[in-house]
Motif scaffolding. Structure first.
Motif, PDB file in Angstrom:
ATOM      1  N   ILE A   1       0.844  -1.191   0.000  1.00  0.00           N
ATOM      2  CA  ILE A   1       0.000   0.000   0.000  1.00  0.00           C
ATOM      3  C   ILE A   1       0.880   1.243   0.000  1.00  0.00           C
ATOM      4  N   ALA A   2       0.614   2.170  -0.895  1.00  0.00           N
ATOM      5  CA  ALA A   2       1.203   3.503  -0.826  1.00  0.00           C
ATOM      6  C   ALA A   2       0.148   4.379  -0.162  1.00  0.00           C
ATOM      7  N   PHE A   3       0.516   5.024   0.933  1.00  0.00           N
ATOM      8  CA  PHE A   3      -0.432   5.887   1.638  1.00  0.00           C
ATOM      9  C   PHE A   3       0.119   7.302   1.636  1.00  0.00           C
ATOM     10  N   ILE A   4      -0.612   8.198   0.973  1.00  0.00           N
ATOM     11  CA  ILE A   4      -0.190   9.586   0.812  1.00  0.00           C
ATOM     12  C   ILE A   4      -1.139  10.479   1.610  1.00  0.00           C
ATOM     13  N   GLY A   5      -0.613  11.149   2.625  1.00  0.00           N
ATOM     14  CA  GLY A   5      -1.421  12.025   3.471  1.00  0.00           C
ATOM     15  C   GLY A   5      -1.666  11.378   4.819  1.00  0.00           C
ATOM     16  N   LEU A   6      -0.852  11.739   5.795  1.00  0.00           N
ATOM     17  CA  LEU A   6      -0.868  11.083   7.104  1.00  0.00           C
ATOM     18  C   LEU A   6      -1.330  12.014   8.210  1.00  0.00           C
TER      19      LEU A   6
ATOM     20  N   VAL B   1       3.042  -1.028   4.152  1.00  0.00           N
ATOM     21  CA  VAL B   1       2.624   0.353   3.899  1.00  0.00           C
ATOM     22  C   VAL B   1       3.848   1.237   3.696  1.00  0.00           C
ATOM     23  N   HIS B   2       3.874   1.924   2.551  1.00  0.00           N
ATOM     24  CA  HIS B   2       4.925   2.894   2.239  1.00  0.00           C
ATOM     25  C   HIS B   2       4.267   4.261   2.302  1.00  0.00           C
ATOM     26  N   ALA B   3       4.637   5.020   3.330  1.00  0.00           N
ATOM     27  CA  ALA B   3       3.917   6.237   3.671  1.00  0.00           C
ATOM     28  C   ALA B   3       4.675   7.493   3.286  1.00  0.00           C
ATOM     29  N   PHE B   4       3.890   8.515   2.907  1.00  0.00           N
ATOM     30  CA  PHE B   4       4.469   9.823   2.611  1.00  0.00           C
ATOM     31  C   PHE B   4       3.543  10.918   3.113  1.00  0.00           C
ATOM     32  N   ASP B   5       4.163  11.957   3.653  1.00  0.00           N
ATOM     33  CA  ASP B   5       3.475  13.175   4.043  1.00  0.00           C
ATOM     34  C   ASP B   5       4.511  14.290   4.055  1.00  0.00           C
TER      35      ASP B   5
ATOM     36  N   SER C   1       9.354  10.051  -0.769  1.00  0.00           N
ATOM     37  CA  SER C   1       8.700  10.847  -1.814  1.00  0.00           C
ATOM     38  C   SER C   1       7.439  10.116  -2.251  1.00  0.00           C
ATOM     39  N   ILE C   2       6.554  10.845  -2.888  1.00  0.00           N
ATOM     40  CA  ILE C   2       5.348  10.209  -3.410  1.00  0.00           C
ATOM     41  C   ILE C   2       5.727   9.218  -4.495  1.00  0.00           C
ATOM     42  N   ALA C   3       6.630   9.606  -5.377  1.00  0.00           N
ATOM     43  CA  ALA C   3       7.036   8.720  -6.475  1.00  0.00           C
ATOM     44  C   ALA C   3       7.563   7.390  -5.950  1.00  0.00           C
ATOM     45  N   ARG C   4       8.417   7.418  -4.944  1.00  0.00           N
ATOM     46  CA  ARG C   4       8.951   6.173  -4.385  1.00  0.00           C
ATOM     47  C   ARG C   4       7.859   5.381  -3.663  1.00  0.00           C
TER      48      ARG C   4
ATOM     49  N   ILE D   1      -3.516   4.870  -1.735  1.00  0.00           N
ATOM     50  CA  ILE D   1      -4.581   5.539  -0.999  1.00  0.00           C
ATOM     51  C   ILE D   1      -4.126   6.965  -0.704  1.00  0.00           C
ATOM     52  N   THR D   2      -4.963   7.922  -1.063  1.00  0.00           N
ATOM     53  CA  THR D   2      -4.672   9.318  -0.759  1.00  0.00           C
ATOM     54  C   THR D   2      -5.708   9.849   0.218  1.00  0.00           C
TER      55      THR D   2
END
Length: 173
Positions: A4-9, A27-31, A50-53, A62-63
């Motif tokens: 899961i890529a989770f963007i916005g924490l 889960v690979h998280a970015f904020d 980063s979002i790209a990674r 998931i955003t």
């Protein structure tokens, strides 16, 4: 294991991402907030940097972002160019209808499956896994299970919108 890529924490996304970890997902998280990322990492997520990674090898993206302009920019500049076409894109942000429709059309034109699944229930529900997903037509689906412990499904009656939402833990009512 589902990645899961989770963007916005933020207030909602942080709890939602943690529930994905509880469910046994990678889960690979970015904020933009370093503190939010550290909290997600403490819950078992990986810091993407980063979002790209975050999205480059994701099965599901998931955003959970604050407003339409943020969602539009993140999808246009970061997710659509970098995520695999096989990834399911789910936007859980509560945003304006025009932005939601524009991002959905853009994702579809780029060859992605996209679901608009804004959520309601507050931070306690995000942390506890009892969120309600709504679409921009006002249809809803509630979950009564432990978000993050299973593969649940959601669908919005009468709209034709349907998809799999990973981590709801219970089927829709």
């Amino acid at each position: 294991m589902t990645r899961i890529a989770f963007i916005g924490l933020g207030n909602m996304g942080g709890g939602m991402a943690a529930r994905q970890v509880v469910g046994g997902r990678e889960v690979h998280a970015f904020d933009l907030s370093e503190a939010a990322v550290k909290k997600a990492v403490a819950a078992g997520a990986f810091e993407a940097g980063s979002i790209a990674r975050s999205v480059e090898q994701a099965d599901v993206v998931i955003t959970m972002l604050p407003a339409g302009p943020h969602v539009r920019k993140v999808y246009d500049e970061h997710i659509l160019p970098n995520a695999p076409k096989s990834a399911l894109l789910i936007d859980c942000s509560t945003i304006d209808v025009d932005s939601s429709r524009a991002v959905a059309a853009q994702a579809k034109a780029a060859g992605f499956r996209f679901a608009d699944a804004s959520v309601s229930g507050g931070t306690a529900a995000a942390d506890g896994g009892t969120l309600v997903a709504t679409d921009n037509a006002g249809n809803y689906s509630s979950w009564t299970g432990n978000q993050g412990t299973g593969l649940g499904t959601w669908s919005f009656a009468g709209t034709g919108t349907a998809g799999a939402f990973l981590g709801t833990g219970a089927n829709t009512d």
